[in-house]
Design a protein around this motif. Structure first.
Motif, short mmCIF file in Angstrom:
data_model
loop_
_atom_site.label_atom_id
_atom_site.label_comp_id
_atom_site.label_asym_id
_atom_site.label_seq_id
_atom_site.Cartn_x
_atom_site.Cartn_y
_atom_site.Cartn_z
N PHE A 1 -7.23 -6.61 5.29
CA PHE A 1 -7.35 -5.39 6.09
C PHE A 1 -6.26 -5.42 7.15
O PHE A 1 -6.08 -6.42 7.86
N THR A 2 -5.55 -4.30 7.27
CA THR A 2 -4.50 -4.19 8.28
C THR A 2 -4.53 -2.80 8.86
O THR A 2 -4.94 -1.83 8.21
N LEU A 3 -4.05 -2.72 10.13
CA LEU A 3 -3.86 -1.41 10.76
C LEU A 3 -2.60 -0.79 10.19
O LEU A 3 -1.62 -1.48 9.89
N PRO B 1 -5.52 -5.61 -1.86
CA PRO B 1 -4.23 -5.29 -2.51
C PRO B 1 -4.22 -3.89 -3.13
O PRO B 1 -5.17 -3.15 -3.03
N GLN B 2 -3.09 -3.65 -3.80
CA GLN B 2 -2.77 -2.30 -4.24
C GLN B 2 -3.86 -1.75 -5.17
O GLN B 2 -4.21 -0.58 -5.10
N GLU B 3 -4.40 -2.60 -6.04
CA GLU B 3 -5.36 -2.06 -7.02
C GLU B 3 -6.66 -1.65 -6.35
O GLU B 3 -7.47 -0.91 -6.92
N TYR B 4 -6.91 -2.15 -5.09
CA TYR B 4 -8.11 -1.74 -4.36
C TYR B 4 -7.75 -0.95 -3.11
O TYR B 4 -8.51 -0.89 -2.15
N PHE B 5 -6.58 -0.36 -3.12
CA PHE B 5 -6.06 0.30 -1.91
C PHE B 5 -7.00 1.42 -1.46
O PHE B 5 -7.45 2.24 -2.25
N ARG B 6 -7.28 1.39 -0.16
CA ARG B 6 -8.03 2.47 0.49
C ARG B 6 -7.45 2.70 1.89
O ARG B 6 -6.97 1.77 2.53
#
Length: 837
Positions: free
Chosen positions: A3-5, A72-77
Motif C-alpha cells: 500500500f502506498t500513497l 501489485p499490478q494484477e491486484y491494483f486498486r
C-alpha cells in the motif's frame, strides 16, 4: 499486497501509511483543524493524492482526502480515504480590536438597540465558538443581547435600559466579555467605551435677571460699561449663544451703547452730552438655536460731569512693556521706577496726587518742579515673598473728581536663595547583607528661586564611600554593595544640593547610616582546642580555666550561652564569664585526663552555634605515700644461712607509688638496725635489694631486724612508708616459737634520720613567673608518661609475684635463702608454714 500513497503531498505531513499492513497512523506533526480548514480554502484543494476540504471555520466538516494505491499490478486498486478532523476547544474568543467605541444620543429611548460592529472571533466551530456576551459593569442603564444570522454568526447588540443625560454623564467605560461553549469555557475581552452624544436639550440662561451700572458723563468713547454672559449646558453648535437688544430698547439707547453679539460686551459708542438721558434700561436677549431667548436687564445710570478730569502722564525709567514694569529683586533702595506729570485741563483747580496700593513703593514730589512726582522703591524687592504688585497713582481735585493710573510691577527672580534640605542631619538605617543597589532614601531640597535657578541637583560629598550612589536628578540614594555591620557599623558623610543659577548656590546636609545587625555570625572560640593543666585534688567549683568566645554580631544576636555537651555531671561552665569549673574534686589516680566538648549558642533567631574541644590534664601531686608490696608483714622473717657469700642478695623490699613523675620515684634506706652485727646488711637505695656485705661468723648467729624506710621524691613534701625486714641467721630453724616470740617483742631500734641517696636526686626550686610555660610542658610530659610507668609497674609486680610463688611453698612459714643450699632432709622432718610474702 503493498500500500502506498499516490504522492507525498499534504497528507504525507499528517498521516503515515504502513506499506505492508495498510495501517494508517498520525505523524509527528500535530494536526491543527484551524490551520487546515481556513475560510480562504473553502473549495477543496488537491495536492496530488491529498487534499483538505472545508467550507468555513464554523463548518463542522473538515476533511483530509487521501488516494491510496494497492499493488501489485494484477491486484491494483485506487482507494479514496476521507479523514474527518474534529474540532476541540483550543482557541479563546478574541476581539479584533482592543478598544470598541459606541455613540448613543442622550435622548435615545429605552430598548434602543445598537450593534457592536466588532464581534469576537473564535476559530473553533460549533459549541466551541463564541456563544455569549456580557458586560462586566452595566451601570444599571445598559445590557447586551446576541442575534444569530442564517450562517450561525452571533452579533452582540447594546440595549439602552434607562434614561441618558449627557450633561450628567457624558461617557461610560466598561469591559465586554465574549465566552465560548467549550468545557471549560474560554473567554476574551475588550474595552467598550459608550459615548453619549449631545442634543440641543438645553437653552441659554443668565445667572441674574438684572444688574445696575454707573457711568460718568465725561467718559471717553469705547469705555467699557458692562458684560452680560449666558450659559448653555449643551456642546458645540448646540451651545452657541448670540446677544441682541430686545425690541423694547429705544433707538437712542441702542445708538449710545454698542452690544457685541458674540461676547455680550457693552461699550460707550457716542459722546454723552447735556441732552443724554441719565437712565437707560437695556433689555438684552441670549439667543440659542431652537430656544426661547434668555432675558437680562442692564440699568445704566449716567452721572453728568461739568468739568474735565485731571490727566496723569507717566514716563517710565525702569523697563516697561504694555503697562507692566519689570524690576529685579535685590535692587537697591530708592530705585526709580517712573516720573508722573499731573495736568489740569481746566487750569483752575488744585490737583493733589497720592499712591494707592500696598508694596514697598513711594510717590513723592520731585522738586524743584511742580506737578512732577517720582515713583521709587523703599526697600529691596523679594521675588520669593511677592512677584507682582498692582498700585495706583491717583490724581484728584478739590471738587472730588479723581483719576487713577494703574501701574503693575513684576519682580524678576534672581539666584539669591540656596537650596534648603528638609533635614540637615538625615539619619538612616539598613539591615546588613542587603541586596545590591538597595534603596536608602530620597533626598529632598527646595529652592525658593524660580526657573533654572530653582532646579536642584544632588551630589555626594568627597567623604562618601564609592559604593554609595546618589541620582543627580531624583535625589534617590542607594548602596551598590552588601554592607557588613561587623566590618563597619556607622557611616557618616555629606551630600550637596546645588541649584542651576549663575553662579550656582549650594547647601550641605549630613547623612548618617546605621547598619543594623543580622545574626550572620556564629560564636567563635579563640581556639578550637583548649588545654588546661589542673593539679589533682583541685577543690570543687574551683576555676579550671576561662573559655574565650566571641560573636561579631551585636545585641541579642551577639549574646552567647555556653554549655557542656558531655561530662556535665562533673563539669559546669559559667555562661557569663566563660569559667570552666569542676563540681567535685578530681583525682588523677582515678582518671588522669578529660576531653569535653563545649557548645556556644548565640541569641539570634534562628540561633547559630559552634563547638570547641577542651582537654583537661590532671597534674600529679604527692598525695600517695609509697605502698610496700613486699614484704607484706612486719612479722615475716627469712632464714639466712651462715654460709652465704658476701655480696649475695638476701631479699628485697618492693614498693610502688600511685603518683607520677618525681612523686613516684622511690628510694630505699635502712633507718634502724638490730642484731648481732646489723651493719652486715646493705640495701640498694634504687632497687630495694638487700645484700650481705660481710661474711657471717659463728657469733653472728641470731635474729636481725632492719627498719627500712621507703620514701618518694614528692614536692613540696616527700611521703614515706616503713617496713620491718626480719632476717634469721642460722643453719636451720630449730625453735620456731622462739623466733616468733622475738618478733612479737617491740624492737628496740634507734632511728637513723638519714635520707636515702640515689643517683637521681630531684631538685625542687620555686617556679618563677617567667618559667611557667616550660614547667607546664614538663609536667604534662611527666603526667602522660606516668600512665606508661604505672602500667609497667603493674606488669612487673605480677611477674614478681609469680616468681616468688614459684620459689616458695605456700605452706612454709620461712623463706628459703635466695643463694643458699637447701637442706631437704630438714624440711622433710618438720613441715613449716611461712607467711605469704
Amino acid at each position: 499486497l503493498s500500500f502506498t500513497l499516490a504522492s507525498s503531498g499534504l497528507g504525507g505531513q499528517y498521516v503515515q501509511l504502513d506499506s505492508h499492513s495498510g495501517e494508517l497512523h498520525t505523524s509527528a506533526v500535530e494536526i491543527d483543524r484551524e490551520a487546515l480548514c481556513m475560510e480562504s480554502s473553502g473549495a477543496t484543494i488537491f495536492g496530488g493524492a491529498a487534499a483538505v476540504s472545508s467550507s468555513s471555520p464554523s463548518s463542522e466538516s473538515c476533511l483530509l482526502l487521501l488516494d491510496v494505491l494497492v499493488l501489485p499490478q494484477e491486484y491494483f486498486r485506487l482507494v479514496k480515504v476521507k479523514i474527518a478532523i474534529q474540532d476541540v476547544n483550543d482557541n479563546a474568543p478574541r476581539f479584533p480590536v482592543p478598544h470598541i467605541h459606541l455613540s448613543v444620543p442622550e435622548n435615545a429611548p429605552v430598548n434602543t438597540r445598537l450593534a457592536i460592529e466588532h464581534p469576537a472571533l473564535d476559530p473553533d466551530v460549533g459549541t466551541n465558538s463564541v456563544q455569549t456576551y456580557r458586560l462586566r459593569d452595566n451601570y444599571g442603564v445598559f445590557t447586551l443581547d446576541v442575534e444569530e444570522n442564517e450562517s450561525g454568526e452571533r452579533t452582540p447588540y447594546l440595549i439602552v435600559m434607562g434614561a441618558l443625560d449627557r450633561e450628567t454623564r457624558g461617557e461610560y467605560v466598561t469591559v465586554i466579555v465574549a465566552e465560548d461553549g467549550g468545557t471549560p469555557p474560554l473567554m476574551g475581552s475588550a474595552t467598550l467605551t459608550i459615548g453619549i452624544s449631545d442634543i440641543n436639550d438645553n437653552c441659554p440662561q443668565f445667572s441674574d435677571s438684572q444688574f445696575n451700572v454707573t457711568l460718568y458723563g465725561n467718559s471717553s468713547l469705547g469705555t467699557h460699561v458692562a458684560t452680560v454672559h449666558a450659559v448653555d449646558m449643551d456642546l458645540g453648535s448646540n451651545a452657541q449663544i448670540t446677544y441682541s437688544y430686545s425690541q423694547k430698547v429705544p433707538q437712542p439707547s441702542r445708538d449710545l451703547f454698542h452690544l457685541d453679539e458674540s461676547t455680550g460686551a457693552i461699550t460707550l459708542s457716542s459722546k454723552v452730552d447735556g441732552d443724554t438721558p441719565r437712565l437707560h434700561r437695556l433689555i438684552i436677549l441670549g439667543n440659542g438655536p431652537g430656544c426661547i431667548p434668555a432675558v437680562i436687564t442692564v440699568l445704566v445710570t449716567i452721572i453728568k460731569v461739568m468739568m474735565r478730569p485731571p490727566e496723569v502722564v507717566p514716563r517710565f525709567i525702569a523697563n516697561e512693556v504694555e503697562g507692566v514694569v519689570y524690576l529685579k529683586e535685590l535692587e537697591p533702595i530708592n530705585t526709580p521706577i517712573a516720573f508722573f506729570t499731573i495736568k489740569d485741563p481746566d487750569e483752575k483747580y488744585k490737583v493733589n496726587c497720592y499712591l494707592d496700593g500696598d508694596g514697598p513703593f513711594r510717590l513723592s514730589p520731585y522738586k524743584p518742579y511742580n506737578n512732577e512726582y517720582l515713583l521709587e522703591t523703599t526697600k529691596p524687592l523679594d521675588y520669593e515673598t511677592q512677584q507682582l504688585y498692582e498700585i495706583s497713582v491717583v490724581a484728584w481735585i478739590s471738587e472730588g473728581f479723581h483719576v487713577n493710573k494703574i501701574i503693575k510691577v513684576q519682580v524678576l527672580d534672581d539666584n539669591d536663595n540656596s537650596p534648603v534640605f528638609s533635614q540637615q542631619l538625615i539619619e538612616l538605617s539598613i539591615e546588613e547583607n542587603n541586596v545590591p543597589n538597595a534603596f536608602l532614601t530620597k533626598l529632598h531640597a527646595t529652592d525658593a528661586d524660580s526657573g533654572e535657578r530653582g532646579q536642584v541637583s544632588y551630589f555626594l560629598g568627597p567623604d562618601a564611600p564609592s559604593y554609595f550612589s546618589l541620582d543627580k536628578t531624583t535625589g534617590v540614594l542607594t548602596v551598590s554593595t552588601q554592607l557588613d555591620r561587623e566590618e563597619k557599623e556607622k557611616y557618616r558623610y555629606t551630600v550637596k544640593a546645588v541649584d542651576s543659577g549663575f553662579p550656582p548656590r549650594e547647601s550641605i546636609a549630613t547623612i548618617t547610616i546605621t547598619v543594623l545587625d543580622k545574626n550572620d555570625n556564629s560564636p567563635r572560640f579563640i581556639n578550637k582546642d583548649f588545654s588546661f593543666f589542673v593539679p589533682e585534688n583541685f577543690p570543687g567549683f574551683g576555676e579550671i580555666g576561662v573559655i574565650s568566645v566571641t560573636d561579631a554580631d551585636a545585641g541579642q544576636n551577639g549574646w552567647v550561652a555556653l554549655s557542656v555537651l558531655n561530662g556535665s555531671d562533673i563539669f559546669v561552665i559559667d555562661t557569663g564569664k566563660g569559667v570552666l569549673r569542676a563540681k567535685v574534686s578530681l583525682d588523677r589516680e582515678q582518671q588522669s585526663s578529660y576531653v569535653l566538648w563545649i557548645e556556644a549558642v548565640d541569641g539570634g533567631d534562628p540561633a547559630l552555634s559552634s563547638t570547641a574541644k577542651i582537654t583537661i590534664l590532671l597534674l600529679d601531686i604527692n598525695d600517695n605515700p609509697p605502698l610496700v608490696l613486699f614484704p607484706q608483714s612486719n612479722m615475716s622473717y627469712l632464714l639466712v644461712l651462715p654460709s652465704t657469700l658476701p655480696g649475695s642478695p638476701i631479699t628485697e623490699v618492693y614498693a610502688v607509688d600511685k603518683d607520677t613523675g618525681m612523686n613516684a620515684v622511690i628510694a630505699y634506706s635502712i633507718i634502724g638496725r638490730r642484731g648481732p652485727r646489723p651493719e652486715s646488711f646493705r640495701i640498694d637505695p634504687k632497687t630495694g635489694n638487700i645484700t650481705l656485705e660481710e661474711s657471717l661468723m659463728q657469733n653472728d648467729y641470731g635474729l636481725y631486724r632492719l627498719l627500712v624506710k621507703v620514701s618518694d621524691h614528692g614536692y613540696p613534701e616527700p611521703l614515706h612508708s616503713t617496713v620491718m625486714v626480719n632476717l634469721f641467721v642460722n643453719d636451720t630453724v630449730s625453735n620456731e616459737s622462739y623466733i616468733e616470740s622475738l618478733l612479737r617483742k617491740e624492737p628496740d631500734i634507734s632511728i637513723e634520720e638519714k635520707q636515702p641517696q640515689i643517683s637521681i636526686e630531684p631538685t625542687h626550686k620555686k617556679m618563677e613567673s617567667a618559667s611557667c610555660m616550660p614547667t607546664l610542658v614538663a609536667l604534662s610530659v611527666i603526667s602522660l608518661g606516668s600512665i606508661a610507668l604505672v602500667t609497667g609497674m603493674g606488669i612487673y609486680i605480677c611477674l614478681r609475684k609469680g616468681k616468688k610463688h614459684h620459689r616458695a611453698d605456700e605452706n612454709l612459714e620461712v623463706q628459703i635463702p635466695l643463694n643458699g643450699r637447701i637442706n631437704l632432709h630438714m624440711l622433710e622432718k618438720k613441715p613449716m608454714e611461712i607467711s605469704n610474702i
